[in-house]
Motif scaffolding. Sequence first.
Motif, PDB file in Angstrom:
ATOM      1  N   LEU A  81      -6.680  29.609  22.999  1.00  0.00           N
ATOM      2  CA  LEU A  81      -7.999  30.194  22.781  1.00  0.00           C
ATOM      3  C   LEU A  81      -8.613  30.667  24.095  1.00  0.00           C
ATOM      4  O   LEU A  81      -9.186  31.762  24.167  1.00  0.00           O
ATOM      5  CB  LEU A  81      -8.919  29.173  22.112  1.00  0.00           C
ATOM      6  CG  LEU A  81     -10.364  29.608  21.867  1.00  0.00           C
ATOM      7  CD1 LEU A  81     -10.415  30.885  21.028  1.00  0.00           C
ATOM      8  CD2 LEU A  81     -11.149  28.486  21.197  1.00  0.00           C
ATOM      9  N   ALA A 126      -9.614  34.589  24.961  1.00  0.00           N
ATOM     10  CA  ALA A 126     -10.975  35.036  25.278  1.00  0.00           C
ATOM     11  C   ALA A 126     -11.019  35.776  26.611  1.00  0.00           C
ATOM     12  O   ALA A 126     -11.682  36.810  26.740  1.00  0.00           O
ATOM     13  CB  ALA A 126     -11.918  33.832  25.306  1.00  0.00           C
ATOM     14  N   ALA A 181     -16.587  31.325  22.216  1.00  0.00           N
ATOM     15  CA  ALA A 181     -15.163  30.991  22.139  1.00  0.00           C
ATOM     16  C   ALA A 181     -14.750  30.103  23.301  1.00  0.00           C
ATOM     17  O   ALA A 181     -13.980  29.143  23.134  1.00  0.00           O
ATOM     18  CB  ALA A 181     -14.326  32.272  22.125  1.00  0.00           C
ATOM     19  N   SER A 219     -13.064  26.351  23.538  1.00  0.00           N
ATOM     20  CA  SER A 219     -11.855  26.017  24.305  1.00  0.00           C
ATOM     21  C   SER A 219     -12.151  24.944  25.349  1.00  0.00           C
ATOM     22  O   SER A 219     -11.304  24.089  25.634  1.00  0.00           O
ATOM     23  CB  SER A 219     -11.284  27.268  24.972  1.00  0.00           C
ATOM     24  OG  SER A 219     -12.100  27.694  26.044  1.00  0.00           O
ATOM     25  N   PHE A 254     -10.008  32.721  16.084  1.00  0.00           N
ATOM     26  CA  PHE A 254     -10.616  33.698  16.994  1.00  0.00           C
ATOM     27  C   PHE A 254     -10.107  35.105  16.707  1.00  0.00           C
ATOM     28  O   PHE A 254     -10.890  36.049  16.569  1.00  0.00           O
ATOM     29  CB  PHE A 254     -10.288  33.297  18.436  1.00  0.00           C
ATOM     30  CG  PHE A 254     -10.759  34.286  19.474  1.00  0.00           C
ATOM     31  CD1 PHE A 254     -12.104  34.412  19.765  1.00  0.00           C
ATOM     32  CD2 PHE A 254      -9.845  35.086  20.152  1.00  0.00           C
ATOM     33  CE1 PHE A 254     -12.545  35.317  20.736  1.00  0.00           C
ATOM     34  CE2 PHE A 254     -10.270  35.984  21.126  1.00  0.00           C
ATOM     35  CZ  PHE A 254     -11.624  36.103  21.411  1.00  0.00           C
TER      36      PHE A 254
END
Length: 337
Positions: free
Chosen positions: A224, A228, A272, A276, A304
Amino acid sequence: MWHRSGVDIDSFGAVREARWARLKKLSGARRLTGAEADELTRLYQATAGDLAAVRSAAPEPSVVARLSVLLAGARVWLTGAHTVSTRDVGRYLVTGLPAALHRVRWWGLGVTIAVLGLATLSGWWTVTHPEALALVGTPAERAAIADEEFASYYTEYDSTSFAARVWTNNGWLAAQCIAFGITGVFPLYLLYNTVLQLGVASAVMAEAGALDVFFQLLAPHGLLELSAVFVAAGTGLRLCWTMLVPGPRPRGRALAEEGRAAMGVALGLVLALLASGLIEGYVTGSALPWWLKVAIGAVAAAAFWAYIWIAGRAAVLAGSTGDTEGDLATDQVALAG
């Protein structure tokens, strides 16, 4: 003087200047009498007609921008300033935010594929060339990294403080990617460092026969987190590309539209990266089975990307663009042809 399609924009503005000034004054008042409220309504309607005339006959950007702002202020007075509610937030999370992320989906995916491919190549090159490994450190130093330092990084700090530190650091990097993305340099510099870090770390762990540990520790939060960061870099690079190749839109308007959408992307990435960071702080270094930790990371990353592609597509089909919407949305100048 500036003319287009038989319209003298200077004379047009001079004749209506008093009307526009009066509308601005009434819009800025804290209280209005009944007569003043009626006057504000009439001036709003007349100025809206002025904007329509300018847009259709002589779309001068400065005049369109001025009237758009003027009408936005009057509209807030007429409709009543509204506070942010849970409904507003929910609507944005369902439409505006996924639409903004959907605009940069291909850039984010392209960066992801490129970085992972180059990182794999970097790791293979490093582990198969002793002189490259020697640049990392002595055999004893590399063994210490693989046996102790790599894993201890995720357990040496308190979970809460570690999650907060990771979140703020990654959020700052993502924000810089977007803010300085128009240069095209900062995102590429960050991605270059990411390729080297992933490649060298995987090579050191592979040399020690601990490549499985590398993936077990990286996957829970990294799937993740890296997604991002890659989307942030893709957003920044898209801004740079928009500046160089704006397409049918005027360059200023194209940059303004993509810049506003990029701010929405930045908000989504902050959320996001918070997720994480929590995973990295509470899951990666925990005593949970490694397969469960990896599964948590995989689900988070899948959610996501599904938000970007599936929810984003649904938001776009519903009419959202990811650009500024609502009372403060800016009017757009019609393009000739």
